[in-house]
Write a protein that holds these residues in place. Sequence first.
Motif, PDB file in Angstrom:
ATOM      1  N   GLN A 138       0.819  -1.216   0.000  1.00  0.00           N
ATOM      2  CA  GLN A 138       0.000   0.000   0.000  1.00  0.00           C
ATOM      3  C   GLN A 138       0.856   1.272   0.000  1.00  0.00           C
ATOM      4  N   HIS A 139       2.021   1.250   0.630  1.00  0.00           N
ATOM      5  CA  HIS A 139       2.907   2.421   0.601  1.00  0.00           C
ATOM      6  C   HIS A 139       3.585   2.594  -0.756  1.00  0.00           C
ATOM      7  N   PHE A 140       3.539   1.547  -1.571  1.00  0.00           N
ATOM      8  CA  PHE A 140       4.248   1.552  -2.846  1.00  0.00           C
ATOM      9  C   PHE A 140       3.303   1.739  -4.034  1.00  0.00           C
ATOM     10  N   ARG A 141       2.090   2.183  -3.779  1.00  0.00           N
ATOM     11  CA  ARG A 141       1.153   2.454  -4.873  1.00  0.00           C
ATOM     12  C   ARG A 141       1.653   3.627  -5.707  1.00  0.00           C
ATOM     13  N   ILE A 142       1.452   3.540  -7.029  1.00  0.00           N
ATOM     14  CA  ILE A 142       1.943   4.605  -7.917  1.00  0.00           C
ATOM     15  C   ILE A 142       0.830   5.117  -8.830  1.00  0.00           C
ATOM     16  N   HIS A 143      -0.415   5.049  -8.379  1.00  0.00           N
ATOM     17  CA  HIS A 143      -1.531   5.470  -9.220  1.00  0.00           C
ATOM     18  C   HIS A 143      -1.591   6.994  -9.349  1.00  0.00           C
ATOM     19  N   GLU A 144      -2.385   7.436 -10.283  1.00  0.00           N
ATOM     20  CA  GLU A 144      -2.579   8.855 -10.580  1.00  0.00           C
ATOM     21  C   GLU A 144      -2.927   9.644  -9.313  1.00  0.00           C
ATOM     22  N   GLY A 145      -2.193  10.743  -9.086  1.00  0.00           N
ATOM     23  CA  GLY A 145      -2.471  11.622  -7.976  1.00  0.00           C
ATOM     24  C   GLY A 145      -1.822  11.251  -6.661  1.00  0.00           C
ATOM     25  N   ARG A 146      -1.232  10.091  -6.570  1.00  0.00           N
ATOM     26  CA  ARG A 146      -0.584   9.662  -5.325  1.00  0.00           C
ATOM     27  C   ARG A 146       0.676  10.481  -5.080  1.00  0.00           C
ATOM     28  N   THR A 147       0.972  10.769  -3.815  1.00  0.00           N
ATOM     29  CA  THR A 147       2.196  11.468  -3.446  1.00  0.00           C
ATOM     30  C   THR A 147       3.134  10.505  -2.721  1.00  0.00           C
ATOM     31  N   LEU A 148       4.368  10.415  -3.208  1.00  0.00           N
ATOM     32  CA  LEU A 148       5.394   9.580  -2.586  1.00  0.00           C
ATOM     33  C   LEU A 148       6.328  10.478  -1.792  1.00  0.00           C
ATOM     34  N   THR A 149       6.541  10.143  -0.534  1.00  0.00           N
ATOM     35  CA  THR A 149       7.482  10.899   0.284  1.00  0.00           C
ATOM     36  C   THR A 149       7.735  10.145   1.582  1.00  0.00           C
ATOM     37  N   GLY A 150       8.841  10.436   2.223  1.00  0.00           N
ATOM     38  CA  GLY A 150       9.130   9.871   3.537  1.00  0.00           C
ATOM     39  C   GLY A 150       9.444   8.388   3.508  1.00  0.00           C
TER      40      GLY A 150
END
Length: 200
Positions: A138-150
């Motif tokens: 779930q932390h590794f989702r890369i769908h449209e609009g997702r924000t990756l950080t931390g």
Amino acid sequence: MAELIGRRAVFHSEADFQHAFAWTLHSMQPSTEVRLEVRQAGGERVDLLCCGPQGRTAIEFKYFTSRWDGTDPVIGEQFRLREHAADDLARRNFIFDVARLEGLCAADPTLTNGFAIILTNHQPLWAPPSRPRLTRDQHFRIHEGRTLTGTLRWGTEGSYYMDNERNLIGRYTLAWNDYTRLEGVNGQFRWLGVGIRVPR
């Protein structure tokens, strides 16, 4: 990528995608030197290293496909794409690229920036989950609009796999782009790019 669309609608493999991208980039900017599979300090390899007047850029590629048989309308070549399994590993490996590029840019003052690219016709990668549920990726989702950080952790509460944990320096809000739409099932291709620039 916009220039590449006019030259190739689809690719046989990740290596084919890398080569076509490098060829297109060099033809657009002959002053830019492009090198594939460049070994870095520590033994890691970068898919593509671009060196030009503005600096050096490291690029990592992912090409994840669902089954598709057909003809590239641009060049008339026949393609038979195989089905890649494991969506979760595709997401994980893309984020691994982002984290690795951050590390390379931070460690090497001559490396100006980095770029992670994934091209796919596998719709679940860019579509948000249809219903909320706990998954190990779930932390590794890369769908449209997702924000990756931390800190991104693999697993669920009380059962994390620490080898897959990654800590991102930057903050990346993901925006997918259309690449091409071909005939048949799984004929829509989209791409995602994440630019990495680490503060010095």
